[in-house]
Write an enzyme that holds these catalytic residues in place. Sequence first.
Site, PDB file in Angstrom:
ATOM      1  N   GLU A  21     -13.924  33.166  -0.617  1.00  0.00           N
ATOM      2  CA  GLU A  21     -12.667  33.927  -0.605  1.00  0.00           C
ATOM      3  C   GLU A  21     -12.653  34.981  -1.707  1.00  0.00           C
ATOM      4  OE1 GLU A  21      -9.697  33.102   1.594  1.00  0.00           O
ATOM      5  OE2 GLU A  21      -9.787  35.201   1.050  1.00  0.00           O
ATOM      6  N   ASP A  46     -12.559  38.983  -0.956  1.00  0.00           N
ATOM      7  CA  ASP A  46     -11.377  39.745  -1.357  1.00  0.00           C
ATOM      8  C   ASP A  46     -11.739  40.942  -2.235  1.00  0.00           C
ATOM      9  OD1 ASP A  46      -9.869  37.987   0.078  1.00  0.00           O
ATOM     10  OD2 ASP A  46      -9.013  36.939  -1.630  1.00  0.00           O
ATOM     11  N   SER A  69      -8.039  35.785   6.164  1.00  0.00           N
ATOM     12  CA  SER A  69      -8.489  36.090   4.799  1.00  0.00           C
ATOM     13  C   SER A  69      -9.193  37.439   4.715  1.00  0.00           C
ATOM     14  CB  SER A  69      -9.493  35.037   4.328  1.00  0.00           C
ATOM     15  OG  SER A  69      -8.854  33.840   4.034  1.00  0.00           O
TER      16      SER A  69
END
Length: 588
Positions: free
Chosen positions: A265, A269, A471
Amino acid sequence: MLLSLTVAAAIAETVTAMTLERHVGSHKPLEYWKKGARAPAGALHEVIVRAVPLASRGELEALLLERSIPGSARFREWMSTEEVKRVGGASELGATERWLKLGVGARTKATKHGEYVRAIAPVAAWEGVFACEFYAWHHHEEKKTVLRCDGDYSIESGAPAEAVFGVSDLPPRVWGGPRRRDKTNKTLDNIVTPSVINSFYEISSNAGSSKVYQGVFETSGMDFSGSDLSDFQSLFDLPSDKVDTDYGGHESDIECEIDADECDEGNLDVQYMMAVSQLTPMTYYYTDASSPFVAFALYAADLDTQPFVGSISWGSIESEMTDEVLEAFDVELVKATLAGSTFFVSSGDDGVANFAAYSKADCGYVPSYPATSPYVVAVGATYASSYDDPGVGEVVCESDVDDAIITSGGGFSTYYAQPNFTLAAISDYFDQVAPVSGYNASGRAYPDLALSGYDYLVVIGGAEYYVSGTSCSSPTVAAMASLVNAVRVEAGASGLGYVLPSIYAQNGSFTNDITSGSNNCVAEDEFCCDQGFDAATGWDPVTGWGSVDYAKFEAVFTSDLDPLEVARAKSRLNVDAVRPLRAAAQKQ
Ligand SMILES: *[C@@H]1O[C@H](CO)[C@@H](O)[C@H](O)[C@H]1NC(C)=O
Ligand SMILES: *[C@@H]1O[C@H](CO)[C@@H](O)[C@H](O)[C@H]1NC(C)=O
Ligand SMILES: *[C@@H]1O[C@H](CO)[C@@H](O)[C@H](O)[C@H]1NC(C)=O
Ligand SMILES: *[C@@H]1O[C@H](CO)[C@@H](O)[C@H](O)[C@H]1NC(C)=O
């Protein structure tokens, strides 16, 4: 304990020292927490104390709406932090911090305006203050232990504490992290890379600006790697750039090499937000707080680096949140948006049932928080078997179709009412698809927007992976908003701030409408529920208004400005963007 009572009483001036009468509360019965042994008296534990009465969400929201409903008198006039402090409540006296320091013996850190104090002290001190016994509680799904009181507690009478967090409230489950695969077994050529995002979603320049700010929220041990970021930038010929602020200290190349689960993640990101919106100062915000979203909202409300765009690719089950947590998050997030911040949240990867469903027996309409908050933009996921034609061929990302891995989350909040500015869109949806029982059709509906959520190429621990999930969608849409902020601020205007009313006012004029697919199945197609929503013309609770066409998005969201100023601003941003590249090339 005696000392703490004395100081508290002295501050309040009115109370009898020995009464422990103000009943405060107990925890929600969350069955995945099991009570263990008594907590050691000397164990350090953090409690967050609210020092001031909760500001009225209604009053703050009224101030927000008069700045964010298109056509209103103060449209996009965001407040300075001093103005926000005036309307948001502040503790000038520091009585709470003094009490926690001198009375309880805690180490403390207050928010800028003193509304909240984070305090760390031994369990024995807290047991005195709250008249309860602390135990270790073990999470039987995740490897996690927290210290909390068993059952009810009270705050000693006269203590300068309006509310406390981390005393008896057991943390909700938190979901995060995309699905990750290595590069075997790929049959279709539909990998998402930064250049695919640019071409498919019509982004002609990725030039951000040092005058605007962006960041991502992380928790649960998630790291990112600076060296992976650098490899990713080289792989795709992107300008080399670093994360500016590593808040909470979770940059680690080694952790990303050892365990990709700890980094998927975080790396996704930063790699995609910084690829789509380049050269804009980037923050990696990390917290271990037991109310991680509240901790982030406190941080965001203190930011005077505005306009700020934040992305949260994490979620909880809305019904597991306490009212205190929801209220605290809302008020602080409204303060941040009043100051010009914009927040995006992924809508979840398991369709309507959400991440806590393990078998068909768990099916139902289970809203994801904070995606349901009316103060954020919730982002769902789409799937395309080819990205050859810009904006053409996207459907709902659903795990039972084309091996699309995950299913876009979406539905209706059971806590928040529908904001007025969303009513028309939702009623148009129910004209096409009749509501059924099982959810509250008057609740705040989500998501609001969508973007591809399937097979993004991400570098983790030096290796290339494909990752999938909402995500992927949230930080990428957030980066687009950050690009618009760069243009607006360079043209001398304010940033987007609270953008949700403006999004709904557009009736989908800047989005690719997604009309095919549904969200009945959980991720990995483990099972499909009878419950679910279908995509429809216009807004729907699977992909919102659809995926963002950046060229249209930028045009609409700069249409209040002089076109010549906008053109000049864009050309200045582009010149600034190539300057470091030229300088680097000349050196070689
Ligand atoms: C590759 O595909 C085969 C056949 O569909 C499957 O059995 C195998 O698990 C897949 N491997 C991976 C890494 O996805
Ligand atoms: C549905 O949501 C609305 C708005 O939040 C609320 O007023 C109403 O009480 C809710 N209905 C039920 C049955 O929960
Ligand atoms: C919006 O909804 C609220 C209830 O949530 C209501 O009190 C208010 O009058 C509405 N405003 C408009 C302009 O319709
Ligand atoms: C969106 O639809 C509403 C209601 O039909 C209308 O009043 C408004 O002008 C439309 N806005 C745009 C930008 O098309």
